[in-house]
Design an enzyme around this catalytic site. Structure first.
Site, PDB file in Angstrom:
ATOM      1  N   SER A 142       0.846  -1.175  -0.031  1.00 27.18           N
ATOM      2  CA  SER A 142      -0.019   0.159  -0.040  1.00 27.18           C
ATOM      3  C   SER A 142       0.932   1.168  -0.031  1.00 27.18           C
ATOM      4  CB  SER A 142      -0.844   0.097   1.307  1.00 27.18           C
ATOM      5  OG  SER A 142      -1.355   1.136   1.411  1.00 27.18           O
ATOM      6  N   TYR A 155      -2.120  -1.390  10.349  1.00 27.26           N
ATOM      7  CA  TYR A 155      -1.940  -1.427   8.941  1.00 27.26           C
ATOM      8  C   TYR A 155      -0.928  -0.999   8.375  1.00 27.26           C
ATOM      9  CZ  TYR A 155      -3.940  -1.189   4.187  1.00 27.26           C
ATOM     10  OH  TYR A 155      -4.359  -1.385   2.880  1.00 27.26           O
TER      11      TYR A 155
END
Ligand code: NAD
Length: 260
Positions: A142, A155
């Site tokens: 990401s 995350y």
């Protein structure tokens, strides 16, 4: 281009994983799908592209189930040539409010699962092409593997971790035909992000469309979402001969997010 190759895509019953599975299927690869929810729809979408498709429901937080899935893929199609580590979940909260069990689940599903799947597919990749080795490992990181945002501790930690794992995997196999690279998307409008749009709409009293604009405006200069199709095209490039010497990169497709 990928006829005769087999791609295992984790978390491919929706969103980015399904987009990448379809792009690889369109190149002729056999596909092993994984993930929860609607299975028959995604299977039919892959079959419609003329590719062979199988499904394994391994929970990516469980190493024994990951091992069973890799065994299933080998039993069904011979071996895994392309591994896309994509399964992922999100939880948004400040560190002091972050439930420890959510931290553990995100690290297990977004990071440790990629280690387990990678260690399990590498031995067969090394013996491919008369022992010269061939394989493609694509980790869906990401933009949060490159930069941070508040309230996403687990995350961001997992995604920075998977960028590191990508580099180590690339280095350990640098003299073989096995490459490992990461893709770092910005916002992609999948169920994972729609939940964050919904939360913003509720918190600020906005419509769905207004909340999307606020979300994009905070981070993504292009002001539009990256699509699973665009990410699929990048995955196909990483599988192509032109990318034989692309090793250990973390390639962002983020509308300029990390350039700021
Ligand atoms: P999604 O929610 O649409 O899909 C997630 C997939 O993972 C689904 O198939 C789901 O069933 C599967 N999954 C979840 N938990 C699982 C588990 N324990 N075992 C097996 N499968 C499981 O989400 P998405 O947005 O397509 O996300 C896919 C990946 O892309 C994730 O790693 C995510 O972090 C990453 N990503 C997403 C965005 C975005 O904006 N959507 C941006 C950057 C990175």
């Amino acid at each position: 281009m990928l006829k005769g190759k087999t791609a295992l895509v984790t978390g491919s019953t929706s969103g980015i994983g399904l987009g990448i599975a379809k792009a690889l299927a369109a190149q002729g690869a056999n596909i092993v799908l994984n993930g929860f929810g609607n299975i028959e729809g995604p299977k039919a979408e892959i079959s419609a592209l003329g590719a062979s498709v199988a499904y394994h429901g391994a929970d990516m937080s469980k190493p024994a189930e990951i091992e069973a899935m890799v065994g299933f893929a080998a039993d069904t199609f011979g071996q895994v040539d392309i591994l896309v580590n994509n399964a992922g979940i999100q939880h948004v909260a400040r560190i002091e409010d972050f439930p420890p069990e959510r931290w553990d689940a995100i690290i297990a599903i977004n990071l440790s699962s990629a280690f387990h799947a990678t260690r399990l597919v590498l031995p067969a990749m090394k013996t491919a092409q008369q022992g010269k080795g061939w394989g493609r490992i694509i980790n869906i990181a990401s933009v949060h593997g490159l930069v941070a945002s508040a309230e996403k501790s687990a995350y961001v930690a997992a995604k920075h971790g998977i960028v590191g794992l990508t580099k180590v995997t690339a280095l350990e196999n640098a003299t073989t035909g096995i490459t490992c690279n990461a893709i770092c998307p910005g916002w992609v409008l999948t169920p994972l992000v729609q939940k964050q749009v919904d939360a913003k709409a509720a918190a600020l009293g906005l419509s769905n469309e207004e909340a999307k604009k606020v979300l994009l405006g905070e981070k993504e200069p292009s002001m539009h979402f990256t699509t699973p199709q665009e990410l699929g095209a990048l995955a196909v490039f990483f599988c192509s001969p032109a990318a034989d010497n692309v090793r250990g990169v973390a390639w962002n497709m983020d509308g300029g997010w990390a350039a700021q």
